[in-house]
Design an enzyme around this catalytic site. Sequence first.
Site, PDB file in Angstrom:
ATOM      1  N   GLN A  56       0.806  -1.221   0.000  1.00 34.01           N
ATOM      2  CA  GLN A  56       0.000   0.000   0.000  1.00 34.01           C
ATOM      3  C   GLN A  56       0.841   1.275   0.000  1.00 34.01           C
ATOM      4  OE1 GLN A  56      -2.317  -1.727   3.422  1.00 34.01           O
ATOM      5  NE2 GLN A  56      -3.977  -0.660   2.382  1.00 34.01           N
ATOM      6  N   ARG A 113       4.643   0.557  12.718  1.00 33.77           N
ATOM      7  CA  ARG A 113       4.325  -0.784  12.213  1.00 33.77           C
ATOM      8  C   ARG A 113       4.377  -0.737  10.690  1.00 33.77           C
ATOM      9  NH1 ARG A 113      -1.037  -3.614  11.162  1.00 33.77           N
ATOM     10  NH2 ARG A 113      -0.225  -5.632  10.493  1.00 33.77           N
ATOM     11  N   HIS A 158       1.827  -8.942   4.694  1.00 38.31           N
ATOM     12  CA  HIS A 158       0.577  -8.191   4.807  1.00 38.31           C
ATOM     13  C   HIS A 158      -0.167  -8.412   3.483  1.00 38.31           C
ATOM     14  CE1 HIS A 158      -1.365  -4.444   6.759  1.00 38.31           C
ATOM     15  NE2 HIS A 158      -2.109  -4.689   5.699  1.00 38.31           N
ATOM     16  N   ASN A 203      -0.553 -10.462   8.630  1.00 39.68           N
ATOM     17  CA  ASN A 203      -1.588  -9.460   8.841  1.00 39.68           C
ATOM     18  C   ASN A 203      -2.925 -10.027   8.389  1.00 39.68           C
ATOM     19  OD1 ASN A 203      -2.566  -6.577   9.264  1.00 39.68           O
ATOM     20  ND2 ASN A 203      -3.291  -7.011   7.192  1.00 39.68           N
ATOM     21  N   GLU A 204      -3.869 -10.053   9.296  1.00 33.33           N
ATOM     22  CA  GLU A 204      -5.258 -10.385   8.972  1.00 33.33           C
ATOM     23  C   GLU A 204      -5.400 -11.596   8.048  1.00 33.33           C
ATOM     24  OE1 GLU A 204      -7.207  -6.911   7.431  1.00 33.33           O
ATOM     25  OE2 GLU A 204      -7.160  -5.906   9.365  1.00 33.33           O
ATOM     26  N   ASN A 344      -6.612  -5.607  14.935  1.00 31.82           N
ATOM     27  CA  ASN A 344      -7.011  -4.518  14.044  1.00 31.82           C
ATOM     28  C   ASN A 344      -8.500  -4.305  14.262  1.00 31.82           C
ATOM     29  OD1 ASN A 344      -4.418  -4.627  13.102  1.00 31.82           O
ATOM     30  ND2 ASN A 344      -4.944  -5.304  11.030  1.00 31.82           N
ATOM     31  N   TYR A 346     -11.802  -1.908  13.546  1.00 27.85           N
ATOM     32  CA  TYR A 346     -12.437  -0.804  12.828  1.00 27.85           C
ATOM     33  C   TYR A 346     -13.937  -0.775  13.062  1.00 27.85           C
ATOM     34  CZ  TYR A 346      -8.141  -0.396  10.023  1.00 27.85           C
ATOM     35  OH  TYR A 346      -6.856  -0.214   9.621  1.00 27.85           O
ATOM     36  N   GLU A 419      -3.995  -1.803  14.363  1.00 24.63           N
ATOM     37  CA  GLU A 419      -4.588  -0.888  13.382  1.00 24.63           C
ATOM     38  C   GLU A 419      -5.910  -0.378  13.904  1.00 24.63           C
ATOM     39  OE1 GLU A 419      -5.240  -2.233   9.339  1.00 24.63           O
ATOM     40  OE2 GLU A 419      -3.299  -3.248   9.336  1.00 24.63           O
ATOM     41  N   TRP A 463      -4.054   3.669  11.787  1.00 24.13           N
ATOM     42  CA  TRP A 463      -4.020   3.456  10.347  1.00 24.13           C
ATOM     43  C   TRP A 463      -4.668   4.667   9.719  1.00 24.13           C
ATOM     44  CZ3 TRP A 463      -1.785  -0.271   7.356  1.00 24.13           C
ATOM     45  CH2 TRP A 463      -2.017  -0.124   5.972  1.00 24.13           C
ATOM     46  N   GLU A 470      -5.697   1.663  -1.157  1.00 25.37           N
ATOM     47  CA  GLU A 470      -6.605   0.911  -0.284  1.00 25.37           C
ATOM     48  C   GLU A 470      -7.165  -0.317  -1.021  1.00 25.37           C
ATOM     49  OE1 GLU A 470      -7.089   0.580   2.820  1.00 25.37           O
ATOM     50  OE2 GLU A 470      -8.863  -0.682   2.607  1.00 25.37           O
ATOM     51  N   TRP A 471      -6.292  -1.250  -1.336  1.00 21.09           N
ATOM     52  CA  TRP A 471      -6.657  -2.539  -1.912  1.00 21.09           C
ATOM     53  C   TRP A 471      -7.666  -2.390  -3.058  1.00 21.09           C
ATOM     54  CZ3 TRP A 471      -2.658  -5.060  -0.482  1.00 21.09           C
ATOM     55  CH2 TRP A 471      -2.135  -4.907   0.793  1.00 21.09           C
ATOM     56  N   PHE A 479      -7.341   7.142   4.192  1.00 22.30           N
ATOM     57  CA  PHE A 479      -7.223   6.816   5.609  1.00 22.30           C
ATOM     58  C   PHE A 479      -6.152   7.653   6.318  1.00 22.30           C
ATOM     59  CE2 PHE A 479      -9.679   2.943   4.856  1.00 22.30           C
ATOM     60  CZ  PHE A 479     -10.223   2.655   6.099  1.00 22.30           C
TER      61      PHE A 479
HETATM   62  C1  FCB Z   1      -7.133  -3.343   7.174  1.00 21.84           C
HETATM   63  C2  FCB Z   1      -5.861  -3.694   6.414  1.00 21.84           C
HETATM   64  C3  FCB Z   1      -5.043  -2.486   6.042  1.00 21.84           C
HETATM   65  C4  FCB Z   1      -5.897  -1.341   5.560  1.00 21.84           C
HETATM   66  C5  FCB Z   1      -7.038  -1.074   6.506  1.00 21.84           C
HETATM   67  C6  FCB Z   1      -7.924   0.060   6.102  1.00 21.84           C
HETATM   68  O1  FCB Z   1      -8.028  -4.392   7.140  1.00 21.84           O
HETATM   69  O2  FCB Z   1      -5.044  -4.533   7.200  1.00 21.84           O
HETATM   70  O3  FCB Z   1      -4.097  -2.884   5.097  1.00 21.84           O
HETATM   71  O4  FCB Z   1      -6.334  -1.566   4.278  1.00 21.84           O
HETATM   72  O5  FCB Z   1      -7.812  -2.239   6.646  1.00 21.84           O
END
Ligand code: FCB
Length: 514
Positions: A56, A113, A158, A203-204, A344, A346, A419, A463, A470-471, A479
């Site tokens: 990213q 990080r 990641h 990561n995730e 993480n 959100y 995050e 984050w 953003e993917w 963000f």
């Molecule tokens: C998380 C991801 C990170 C970023 C945030 C917004 O799920 O780990 O890379 O995209 O969302």
Amino acid sequence: MKTIIVSEIMETKSLTYVSQFPLWLLCFIIITLINAEEGFEFPKNFLFGTASSAYQYEGAYLTDGKNLSNWDVFTSIPGKIADGSHGKVAVDHYHRYPEDLDLMEDLGVNSYRLSFSWARILPKGRFGDVNMGGIDHYNRMINAILKRGIEPFVTLTHYDLPQELVVRYGSWLDPQIREDFENYAEICFRHFGDRVKFWATFNEPNVQVVLGYRTGTYPPSRCSKTFGNCTHGDSEIEPFLAAHNIIRSHLAAVNLYRTKFQEQQRGKIGIVMNTIWFEPVSDSLADILAVERAQAFYLTWFLDPVVFGRYPREMQEILGEDLLEFTKDDLKRSKNGLDFIGINQYTSRYAKDCLHSACEPGKGGSRAEGFVYANALKDGSHLGEPTGVNWFSTYPQGMEEMLMYAAKRYKDIPLYVTENGFGENNTGVLLNDHRRVKFMSNYLDALKRAMRKGADVRGYFAWSLLDNFEWISGYTIRFGMYHVDFKTQERTPRLSAFWYKNFIFHHRAQSKYG
Ligand code: FCB
């Protein structure tokens, strides 16, 4: 918001009023009162940081010997990314990291990080040489981080891995990925472990397997027809297979670190999970039970095997013999297979039972989903506040609940909020990101509540420092606490950057941290 007001007064007016005793005293009293009211101090060594990831941020997609990653290839397929973009340049962190580290230093963070790009270090996985160009780059970067008094907190992968491993054997679906991951981890520990004291293996992985193998929206775009638009895959089987190989890879890397490096290097190793706090959509027993199943098919799916050596009971009940077994060796390794858990956090959702009531596949009606439908809406209204980003509504209480849940289930394992941050659609809001400030302030308050109740939280990473790729949303969602002009790469602080700086300053001044 209380904090910002006081800190702002402190920061902007202290010079002017330093000789005016009454105002100085007033500030002091207000701060003391706030602390007395909150009764809270962040512990010594609490990490305040920002988080990023290689794909990213870095760009430099074929620089200094790096090879293609799965995300390089995926983003080149038309239609995969909302704005047709990619991370070939991203925010050019590969070249601009000194400038970005200066911004971090100015914020006052004591940790950063970041993730390494596996394809930069091992362009062909274990089927080729170590790329010294990549090693040199990360060495320089780690030194630059440390020089600014910042602690590197490194994630090994990641979401990204060398495309070579996809082509050769289908990456996470093949058990031999474990050898590749272990080899990669060893190279990282060997080259950087003298200075990196925090390692996260993944990561995730829960997001990675659900989106990669159930809905097929992330690479490798595999799913069944009922779940998405893929040409290959099996949404009911492959997510579990990929997850199993990830868990075994994690255990192998932890075991390697423990047996060969940890004693000398004295670092910690853990994993970073995406978390969603689930609330039952009604107070029926079925929906209440659905909440635990939702966690089983999202979070404890990975953490239970690593901590307890078995999949969660709810998952075993639904998948039965289809669930893969761990070997004796895995089980031996899974004793304390973590030094910390990265959370993480959100968003939160309602969980609705689909075991006893009819739901469509993809909307809770499948074994793959644990027969739970997770959704932010109840009777048309949101859990928390919608953000304009489809997957994301804000619910600060979810932070507190999630941390308490993890603290209770995985007693004695330290937690890091690896995050947390606020995303806005790329529409207009440039610098006055007051919604992000409100978000951070409310979520940090929730974090403090959890700590006050006993959750052993040792760090918080926002984050993110910068707007970035953003993917699948490409550059359409922002963000960053710093706005990035993606054409010129200019970074400009938003209100949230000032707010976070003040927040850290305030807590540094008032606590033993620092
Ligand atoms: C998380 C991801 C990170 C970023 C945030 C917004 O799920 O780990 O890379 O995209 O969302």
